[in-house]
Design an enzyme around this catalytic site. Structure first.
Site, PDB file in Angstrom:
ATOM      1  N   HIS A 184      16.649   2.041   4.137  1.00  0.00           N
ATOM      2  CA  HIS A 184      15.433   2.487   3.448  1.00  0.00           C
ATOM      3  C   HIS A 184      14.143   2.129   4.180  1.00  0.00           C
ATOM      4  O   HIS A 184      13.361   3.008   4.509  1.00  0.00           O
ATOM      5  CB  HIS A 184      15.379   1.922   2.013  1.00  0.00           C
ATOM      6  CG  HIS A 184      14.045   2.096   1.385  1.00  0.00           C
ATOM      7  ND1 HIS A 184      13.692   3.220   0.685  1.00  0.00           N
ATOM      8  CD2 HIS A 184      12.939   1.307   1.397  1.00  0.00           C
ATOM      9  CE1 HIS A 184      12.438   3.113   0.285  1.00  0.00           C
ATOM     10  NE2 HIS A 184      11.955   1.956   0.699  1.00  0.00           N
ATOM     11  N   GLU A 192      -2.486  10.408 -19.880  1.00  0.00           N
ATOM     12  CA  GLU A 192      -3.664  10.060 -19.072  1.00  0.00           C
ATOM     13  C   GLU A 192      -3.328   9.913 -17.590  1.00  0.00           C
ATOM     14  O   GLU A 192      -4.086  10.347 -16.723  1.00  0.00           O
ATOM     15  CB  GLU A 192      -4.300   8.752 -19.578  1.00  0.00           C
ATOM     16  CG  GLU A 192      -4.923   8.835 -20.963  1.00  0.00           C
ATOM     17  CD  GLU A 192      -3.904   8.682 -22.085  1.00  0.00           C
ATOM     18  OE1 GLU A 192      -2.720   8.417 -21.792  1.00  0.00           O
ATOM     19  OE2 GLU A 192      -4.279   8.832 -23.261  1.00  0.00           O
ATOM     20  N   HIS A 218      10.264   3.625   7.586  1.00  0.00           N
ATOM     21  CA  HIS A 218      11.365   3.967   6.677  1.00  0.00           C
ATOM     22  C   HIS A 218      12.210   5.088   7.267  1.00  0.00           C
ATOM     23  O   HIS A 218      11.946   6.270   7.018  1.00  0.00           O
ATOM     24  CB  HIS A 218      10.797   4.407   5.326  1.00  0.00           C
ATOM     25  CG  HIS A 218       9.961   3.367   4.653  1.00  0.00           C
ATOM     26  ND1 HIS A 218       8.688   3.049   5.072  1.00  0.00           N
ATOM     27  CD2 HIS A 218      10.216   2.571   3.585  1.00  0.00           C
ATOM     28  CE1 HIS A 218       8.192   2.103   4.293  1.00  0.00           C
ATOM     29  NE2 HIS A 218       9.087   1.788   3.377  1.00  0.00           N
TER      30      HIS A 218
HETATM   31  C1  LIG Z   1       4.331   2.970  -7.418  1.00  0.00           C
HETATM   32  C2  LIG Z   1       5.168   2.392  -6.334  1.00  0.00           C
HETATM   33  N1  LIG Z   1       5.994   1.358  -6.620  1.00  0.00           N
HETATM   34  C3  LIG Z   1       6.735   0.809  -5.652  1.00  0.00           C
HETATM   35  C4  LIG Z   1       6.674   1.267  -4.371  1.00  0.00           C
HETATM   36  C5  LIG Z   1       7.487   0.589  -3.265  1.00  0.00           C
HETATM   37  N2  LIG Z   1       8.587   1.479  -2.868  1.00  0.00           N
HETATM   38  C6  LIG Z   1       8.481   2.307  -1.829  1.00  0.00           C
HETATM   39  S1  LIG Z   1       9.843   3.252  -1.625  1.00  0.00           S
HETATM   40  C7  LIG Z   1      10.616   2.516  -2.940  1.00  0.00           C
HETATM   41  C8  LIG Z   1      11.990   2.940  -3.341  1.00  0.00           C
HETATM   42  C9  LIG Z   1      12.044   4.382  -3.561  1.00  0.00           C
HETATM   43  O1  LIG Z   1      13.339   4.804  -3.720  1.00  0.00           O
HETATM   44  P1  LIG Z   1      13.707   6.308  -3.400  1.00  0.00           P
HETATM   45  O2  LIG Z   1      12.672   7.194  -3.929  1.00  0.00           O
HETATM   46  O3  LIG Z   1      15.094   6.533  -3.831  1.00  0.00           O
HETATM   47  O4  LIG Z   1      13.559   6.380  -1.833  1.00  0.00           O
HETATM   48  P2  LIG Z   1      14.712   6.234  -0.750  1.00  0.00           P
HETATM   49  O5  LIG Z   1      15.190   4.811  -0.799  1.00  0.00           O
HETATM   50  O6  LIG Z   1      15.773   7.192  -1.127  1.00  0.00           O
HETATM   51  O7  LIG Z   1      14.038   6.560   0.533  1.00  0.00           O
HETATM   52  C10 LIG Z   1       9.810   1.562  -3.517  1.00  0.00           C
HETATM   53  C11 LIG Z   1      10.186   0.734  -4.670  1.00  0.00           C
HETATM   54  C12 LIG Z   1       5.813   2.347  -4.113  1.00  0.00           C
HETATM   55  N3  LIG Z   1       5.665   2.860  -2.910  1.00  0.00           N
HETATM   56  N4  LIG Z   1       5.110   2.897  -5.123  1.00  0.00           N
END
Ligand SMILES: Cc1ncc(C[n+]2csc(CCOP(=O)(O)OP(=O)(O)O)c2C)c(N)n1
Length: 672
Positions: free
Chosen positions: A260, A412, A30
């Protein structure tokens, strides 16, 4: 330390391209987050964070949590530059088998990683726990500890419910020294954050009681001013909403979800390096000036550790002993015997009426708490039902962190996550409690406690349909079985006072993983044991409660159903059978000891096996075998007094016998 330009930009770009190059090499990762957050992370690490790369566990270090764990390469880059044992080769092995640099930061891999992150929201919850632990230390040893907790989180962390729970509690408790930097880049995995969020985060956190600032996350002056103010803030935690740009510097991917979660690609990497004035080659470049700057920072921090050691040395002897106990979480050699002695007393007191295991466990927890200053407790608004509060331990509240009990409120999930943070912080082992059925609400945190090999005591009471009238919404049926599926989690369901003591002994001695204590609401009788019975046998996980030479049937049960097995066995014996009864409060613990230990308790002697447990049966089928009998509850429960439920669900002595007799007969007929 303040980095002047152009060194500051050079250092930020070093972090950026260590991440980009490692992700390119792994062809996975990422890049967007490290590109966007390098400026923020750099200021935290060079200006505020106090750490000791040669002594990563130094007790008074500041904690840094990368809650947005997908940005792991940013953290690895920082650790490398800061001088931790993490080489450029380690960075080059990003995401490879057995490397120190797994896809998401994991505790116990790279030194300096404070907690495992990746499941979004958990890092913030952990950080709240770390901050609570810090405040508890500061209250116990005034003037000795200085540590703070820094977090970088993203939209994902702030969208997850667990962070809402944890941050509301952090505001309520007024956790100053907790500084959360929000990577407000308007982008998530699938696209714009605006597709799914439009709340005013600033006002939300202000309503929680946080000190909130909003800045341009790429402007060093604004970052510095905001961090300085956040660190200086007293009586409340801080949120810095930093407007950043995901994929910063990438001409075609910045501000886009494309940055991302996939490598930039060869061409875009080249364009990004060009755009930021970075040489294309060599990859994994760390300019000497940048390395020297971090070395200066390390030198600057060297005195902090000695100063801390001096403060500890100046403590009164009694306090120093307490600190030593907390630092090592040492177990006095006599504690096991004390717990078993207390259990004998409790059993005598309970008499023929018996007692609920939640009550028995509570009394034993008090014995442990007296001996262990590092034991700490909390409940999700169910202290009065679960009884896990440490008596006389005082409450943790805003400005009052001398207490040992945390009221988590009805949160919780955050409770689990915060408890994990308290545990990884290193000086307390936390007890949490709620109803067994609500363990589902905290399962992600329980899983992480197991993955991180943390000593957390998850106490779950009201463990079956036998809680009665509250009905199926509150009656655990599948929770015990479901928790047993989590690797490195051990689930103990004790049957009486002595088994409760053994459960505590086992859980306290288990330093490399969490233990669930699954306890009854209803009273259970004290089991009769043969004279000279050694209670240590229980702590192995399972033992023969009623033995027989050449048994014709083996009954295996846990918790409230052990007595049922004993009663059924008595009748079977009167009918000419030679029954053996095994109480198995934690069969997995016995299995941990190996096949031999299991064979010792439940040998392959050909006697047909019956398992009895008031819950889902599938996980018993392996033990009883294809022709065995697993008696349990494979539907939801019902709202009624417990005696009626026992009849409805076939968990009375006679109902058990009615199933056992024809099954035995059929089995014998088949075997000839
Ligand atoms: C509980 C959980 N749900 C889904 C994911 C998959 N996931 C990883 S990063 C992400 C998006 C996060 O967005 P953001 O925090 O804005 O990160 P950015 O794109 O800015 O790096 C998702 C859905 C995860 N790691 N954990």
């Amino acid at each position: 330390m303040e980095l002047a330009e152009p060194l500051r930009t050079q250092a930020a770009n070093t972090l950026r391209f260590l991440a980009v190059d490692a992700i390119e090499k792994a062809n996975s990762g990422h890049p967007g987050m490290p590109l966007g957050c390098a400026d923020l992370a750099l200021e935290i690490w060079t200006r505020h964070l106090r750490y000791a790369p040669t002594d990563p566990d130094w007790a008074d270090r500041d904690r840094f949590v990368l809650s947005a764990g997908h940005g792991s390469m940013l953290l690895y880059g920082l650790l490398h530059l800061a001088g931790y044992e993490l080489t450029l080769d380690d960075l080059k092995s990003f995401r490879q088998l057995d490397s120190k640099t797994p896809g998401h930061p994991e505790l116990h891999f790279a030194p300096g990683v404070e907690t495992t992150t990746g499941p979004l929201g958990q890092g913030i919850g952990n950080a709240v726990g770390m901050s609570i632990a810090s405040h508890m230390l500061k209250a116990r040893f005034p003037g000795v500890f200085t540590q703070r907790t820094f977090v970088i989180c993203g939209d994902g962390d702030l969208q997850e419910g667990v962070s809402h729970e944890a941050c509301a509690l952090a505001g309520h408790l007024g956790l100053d020294g907790l500084v959360v930097v929000y990577d407000d880049n308007h982008i998530t995995l699938d696209g714009p954050a605006a597709w799914s969020q439009s709340e005013d985060t600033k006002r939300r956190f202000e309503a929680y009681g946080w000190f909130v600032q909003a800045i341009d996350g790429h402007d060093p002056a604004q970052i510095r001013a905001a961090l300085d103010a956040a660190v200086a803030e007293k009586g409340r935690p801080s949120l810095i909403c930093a407007r950043t740009h995901i994929g910063f510097g990438s001409p075609n991917k910045h501000d886009s979800a494309k940055a991302h979660g996939s490598p930039l690609g060869k061409e875009e990497t080249a364009l990004t390096k060009q755009a930021l004035g970075w040489p294309l080659e060599p990859t994994f470049l760390v300019p000497d000036e940048v390395r020297a700057a971090f070395a200066r920072r390390a030198a600057e921090l060297a005195g902090e550790r000695t100063a801390f050691e001096e403060r500890v040395a100046a403590l009164a002897p009694e306090q120093r002993a307490t600190w030593e106990s907390m630092r090592t979480r040492a177990l006095p050699a006599t504690l096991g015997a004390e717990l078993f002695a207390a259990a004998h007393e409790l059993a005598t007191k309970a008499g023929a009426k018996g007692e609920a295991t939640r009550v028995l466990s509570s009394k034993l927890e008090q014995v442990a708490a007296k001996a262990l200053p590092w034991l700490q407790a909390g409940s999700a608004d169910l202290q009065s039902s679960c009884h896990t509060q440490i008596d006389g331990g005082g409450l943790v509240s805003r400005g009052e962190f001398g207490g040992r009990n945390v009221n988590y409120g009805i949160r919780e999930h955050a409770m689990g996550s915060i408890a994990n943070g308290i545990a990884v912080h290193g000086c307390f082992s936390p007890v949490t409690s709620t109803f067994h059925v609500f363990s589902d609400y905290m399962r992600p945190a329980i899983r992480l406690a197991a993955l991180m090999e943390q000593q957390v005591f998850f106490v779950f009471t009201h463990d079956s349909v036998f809680l009665g009238e509250d009905g199926p919404t509150h009656q655990a049926v599948e929770q015990t079985a479901a928790l047993r599926l989590i690797p490195n989690l051990r689930v103990v369901r004790p049957a009486d006072a002595l088994e409760c003591a053994a459960a505590w002994v086992y859980a306290l001695e288990r330093r490399d993983g969490p233990t669930c204590l699954v306890l009854t609401r209803q009273k259970v009788p004290t089991l009769e044991r043969p004279a000279g019975f050694d209670p240590k046998a229980i702590a192995r996980g399972a033992y023969r409660l009623v033995d027989a030479v050449d048994p014709t049937i083996t009954l295996i049960a846990t918790g409230s159903e052990v007595q049922l097995a004993v009663e059924a066995a008595k009748v079977l014996a009167s009918e000419g059978e030679r029954p053996r009864v095994v109480s198995a409060p934690c069969l997995e613990a016995l299995e941990d000891l190996g096949d031999e230990a299991l064979d010792e308790v439940i040998p392959e002697d050909g006697s047909p096996r019956v398992a009895i447990e008031a819950g889902r049966t599938p996980n018993w089928r392996g033990l009883v075998g294809r022709h065995g009998l697993a008696i349990g509850i494979d539907t939801f429960g019902a709202s009624a007094p417990d005696k009626d439920l026992a009849v409805r669900f076939g968990l009375t002595r006679d109902a058990v016998l009615e199933r056992v007799r024809p099954w035995l007969a059929a089995l014998r007929a088949k075997r000839g």
